[in-house]
Design an enzyme around this catalytic site. Structure first.
Site, PDB file in Angstrom:
ATOM      1  N   CYS A   1      10.663 -12.620  23.738  1.00 55.16           N
ATOM      2  CA  CYS A   1       9.541 -12.559  24.672  1.00 55.16           C
ATOM      3  C   CYS A   1       9.900 -13.430  25.868  1.00 55.16           C
ATOM      4  CB  CYS A   1       8.257 -13.045  24.013  1.00 55.16           C
ATOM      5  SG  CYS A   1       6.837 -13.011  25.114  1.00 55.16           S
ATOM      6  N   GLY A   2      10.080 -12.808  27.023  1.00 56.33           N
ATOM      7  CA  GLY A   2      10.536 -13.535  28.203  1.00 56.33           C
ATOM      8  C   GLY A   2       9.522 -14.526  28.739  1.00 56.33           C
ATOM      9  N   ASN A   3       8.242 -14.143  28.750  1.00 55.36           N
ATOM     10  CA  ASN A   3       7.214 -15.102  29.142  1.00 55.36           C
ATOM     11  C   ASN A   3       7.012 -16.139  28.047  1.00 55.36           C
ATOM     12  OD1 ASN A   3       6.520 -13.991  31.694  1.00 55.36           O
ATOM     13  ND2 ASN A   3       5.263 -12.430  30.698  1.00 55.36           N
TER      14      ASN A   3
ATOM     15  N   CYS B   1       4.624  -9.092  31.138  1.00 54.07           N
ATOM     16  CA  CYS B   1       5.646  -9.017  30.091  1.00 54.07           C
ATOM     17  C   CYS B   1       6.963  -9.409  30.748  1.00 54.07           C
ATOM     18  CB  CYS B   1       5.733  -7.615  29.500  1.00 54.07           C
ATOM     19  SG  CYS B   1       7.081  -7.394  28.303  1.00 54.07           S
ATOM     20  N   GLY B   2       7.537 -10.530  30.317  1.00 52.10           N
ATOM     21  CA  GLY B   2       8.746 -11.031  30.960  1.00 52.10           C
ATOM     22  C   GLY B   2       9.944 -10.124  30.782  1.00 52.10           C
ATOM     23  N   THR B   3      10.222  -9.750  29.523  1.00 52.27           N
ATOM     24  CA  THR B   3      11.348  -8.843  29.305  1.00 52.27           C
ATOM     25  C   THR B   3      11.051  -7.489  29.935  1.00 52.27           C
ATOM     26  OG1 THR B   3      10.467  -8.244  27.114  1.00 52.27           O
ATOM     27  CG2 THR B   3      12.138  -9.995  27.199  1.00 52.27           C
TER      28      THR B   3
END
Length: 286
Positions: free
Chosen positions: A86-88, A228-230
Site C-alpha cells: 500500500c503506497g499511501n 491509492c498510492g500504488t
C-alpha cells in the site's frame, strides 16, 4: 482485549495502526474488519500492524531479501484480507514508527521496510515520505465495465508490487459520473483480483516537463477510496505508456483526497506525498 491504536491517512486514504513489535497480537480477519468498520468500529481503508520482520512468518522472506528490513508493514484491507503493498499506507506507517519511537529517521534518510510485495525503501522528505515501489510491469490488456460507464472500456494491466488495471476516460464529466460503490468487472478476471483506476489526462497533459492526470480508484477489498498510492503510480505508468516516446518521468496525480507525486528512475517507480497522524485511542475487541 484492549488495543491502543492510531488513526492516520495519506491524502485521505486512511488506516488504523497498532503496535505489536514481537508479533504477539495477530488479529483475525473478523477482528481486522471490525476495526476498519466505519459504522461500528474506528473506520479505515485498511489496518496496519507495526511488527518486526523476525516476528512473523511473512517477514522471513523480507529478511532473506534484505537483512536490514527490521520492520514489516503487516497490511490488511478493510475486509480483513491481506494485501501485498500500500503506497499511501507505507508512508503513514513511516510516520507512525517515528511517533511511536520505534524508528529514528532524519529528513533525507531512508529505511528498508518489509511488505508482502517485497522490501521497500522509504525516505523521509520535508513534507512526508517517498517510497521506492521497485520494478514495475506494464503489460496485458483487459476490458472493464463499471456502473454508469456507457460501454466497456479497455484497460491496461500494471504491476507495482500489487495488481492494477488502468482505464482512460474522455473527460472529467465521465470520471465524475462513475458509480464505484460496486467493484468494476474485469475480463479476463485476474486470479487474485486487482485495483481499478479510472484516469483523465490534464489539460494540458504535460506542463513544465511534468505530466498531470486525475484519477478515481476502486481498491480490491476496500471499495472506492479517496486515494491509492500504488494506484496513482500505476495510473501514471499507464498514461506514460500511452503517451509514448518523449513522455515525462515525473507526474502529479490528483485524487479526491489531494495530490501525490510519481517519478520513474532506473527502472523503478517512486511515490511521494504527505503522511498525517490524526488521533490516538484505545478500543476493546471481543
Amino acid at each position: 482485549m484492549d488495543i491502543a491504536f492510531t488513526k492516520g491517512h495519506g491524502t485521505g486514504n486512511d488506516f488504523v495502526l497498532y503496535s505489536d513489535p514481537d508479533g504477539r497480537l495477530e488479529l483475525d480477519a473478523t477482528q481486522l474488519a471490525a476495526l476498519a468498520d466505519r459504522h461500528f468500529g474506528i473506520g479505515g481503508d485498511g489496518v496496519i500492524r507495526a511488527v518486526r520482520s523476525a516476528s512473523l512468518p511473512e517477514g522471513a522472506a523480507a529478511l532473506a531479501e534484505d537483512p536490514g528490513a527490521e520492520w514489516f508493514m503487516d497490511y490488511h484491507n478493510a475486509d480483513g484480507s491481506p494485501a501485498e503493498m500500500c503506497g499511501n499506507g507505507i508512508r503513514v506507517y513511516g510516520a507512525y514508527l517515528l511517533a511511536e519511537g520505534l524508528l529514528d529517521l532524519a529528513i533525507g534518510e531512508a529505511v528498508h521496510i518489509g511488505t508482502r510485495g517485497g522490501v521497500r525503501v522509504l525516505t523521509r522528505t520535508e513534507d512526508g515520505f517517498e517510497v521506492d515501489l521497485g520494478p514495475y510491469v506494464v503489460a496485458g490488456d483487459a476490458m472493464v465495465s463499471a456502473r454508469r460507464l456507457d460501454v466497456d472500456r479497455p484497460g491496461l494491466a500494471v504491476g507495482v508490487g500489487n495488481p492494477h488495471v488502468v482505464v482512460a476516460l474522455a473527460d472529467d464529466d465521465e470520471l465524475d459520473a462513475l458509480d464505484l460503490s460496486e467493484a468494476p468487472v474485469i475480463a479476463p478476471a485476474p486470479p487474485e483480483g486487482a485495483n481499478v483506476e479510472f484516469v483523465v489526462p490534464g489539460e494540458p497533459l504535460i506542463s513544465g516537463g511534468v505530466g498531470r492526470i486525475r484519477m478515481r480508484v476502486h481498491e480490491r477489498g476496500s471499495g472506492e477510496t479517496l486515494s491509492c498510492g500504488t494506484g496513482a503510480a500505476a495510473a501514471a505508468l499507464a498514461t506514460r505508456s500511452w503517451a509514448g516516446e518523449g513522455a515525462p518521468d515525473v507526474w502529479r496525480v490528483r485524487v479526491p483526497g489531494g495530490e501525490v507525486g510519481v517519478r520513474v528512475a532506473d527502472g523503478h517507480v517512486h511515490l511521494s506525498g504527505p503522511a498525517t497522524l490524526v488521533f490516538d485511542g484505545a478500543v476493546t475487541l471481543p
